[in-house]
Design a protein around this motif. Sequence first.
Motif, PDB file in Angstrom:
ATOM      1  N   GLN A  38       0.833  -1.201   0.000  1.00  0.00           N
ATOM      2  CA  GLN A  38       0.000   0.000   0.000  1.00  0.00           C
ATOM      3  C   GLN A  38       0.868   1.252   0.000  1.00  0.00           C
ATOM      4  O   GLN A  38       0.548   2.238  -0.678  1.00  0.00           O
ATOM      5  N   ALA A  39       1.969   1.238   0.743  1.00  0.00           N
ATOM      6  CA  ALA A  39       2.879   2.383   0.768  1.00  0.00           C
ATOM      7  C   ALA A  39       3.471   2.641  -0.614  1.00  0.00           C
ATOM      8  O   ALA A  39       3.594   3.798  -1.041  1.00  0.00           O
ATOM      9  N   GLU A  40       3.823   1.576  -1.335  1.00  0.00           N
ATOM     10  CA  GLU A  40       4.371   1.734  -2.684  1.00  0.00           C
ATOM     11  C   GLU A  40       3.320   2.304  -3.627  1.00  0.00           C
ATOM     12  O   GLU A  40       3.631   3.178  -4.455  1.00  0.00           O
ATOM     13  N   ARG A  41       2.086   1.844  -3.518  1.00  0.00           N
ATOM     14  CA  ARG A  41       1.011   2.384  -4.350  1.00  0.00           C
ATOM     15  C   ARG A  41       0.776   3.864  -4.055  1.00  0.00           C
ATOM     16  O   ARG A  41       0.508   4.656  -4.965  1.00  0.00           O
ATOM     17  N   THR A  42       0.878   4.228  -2.794  1.00  0.00           N
ATOM     18  CA  THR A  42       0.686   5.629  -2.418  1.00  0.00           C
ATOM     19  C   THR A  42       1.792   6.498  -2.995  1.00  0.00           C
ATOM     20  O   THR A  42       1.536   7.592  -3.523  1.00  0.00           O
ATOM     21  N   ALA A  43       3.023   6.028  -2.919  1.00  0.00           N
ATOM     22  CA  ALA A  43       4.139   6.784  -3.496  1.00  0.00           C
ATOM     23  C   ALA A  43       3.928   6.992  -4.990  1.00  0.00           C
ATOM     24  O   ALA A  43       4.238   8.068  -5.531  1.00  0.00           O
TER      25      ALA A  43
END
Length: 229
Positions: A38-43
């Motif tokens: 999820q953090a990678e998608r947000t970035a």
Amino acid sequence: MIGVRRVWLVRHGQSESNAGLPTDGPGTAPLTALGREQAERTAAAFTAPPDLVVSSPFVRARQTAGATVARFPGVPYEEWPVEEFTYLGGLHGPQTTKDQRRPFADAYWERADPAYVNGGDGESFRMLITRACAFLDRLADRPEEGLIAVFTHGLFMKAVTWSLFTGTTEPDAEAMRGFRRFNGACDVPNCVITELWRPSGPYGFRVVGGGTAHLGELSGTEVSPVVLD
């Protein structure tokens, strides 16, 4: 938009506490594998570098912010006091799960005493709202335009938006009950983005509803509305 201060409030990715695993305290729970995705998608959701990346000092928020920092290594990074509401204090014991903490959380909210501190490193509800208002003041005092990305936590995000909606700065018992109702009616999924923006002029920050479209199939709405995570 010229003359506008924009702020993305981003809840951290799924933590081990969110997943029902035991943790050693409010600031220590790391992200799960899903949370890291999820953090990678947000970035990847940023179409341009933000002007500043801000994180809570809690591990799960710093790890979530880390994906955006890695994508934009030239962007300044700071840690601000935007950590989660730590109202359980000493009752958030080592190696406890959110289900084990739930009775203590329910008792705290039913007490409806905005000045009450459970002890340890806990804070009162009044302290939370003071911290949320101080955060808004800090944003307003920044003279430059552009986007600030703030990686924070669900209850803190709700405290910020509730303060804007109600104008409350010194909550009494009835206001605390009102926040609890707002809390129960407002979902803040992991890695949701809620935008604040402040145009030039006499008015303060405005709230733009949050979204999770950037997460695709990794989006979820299963959150814990009253238990520290």
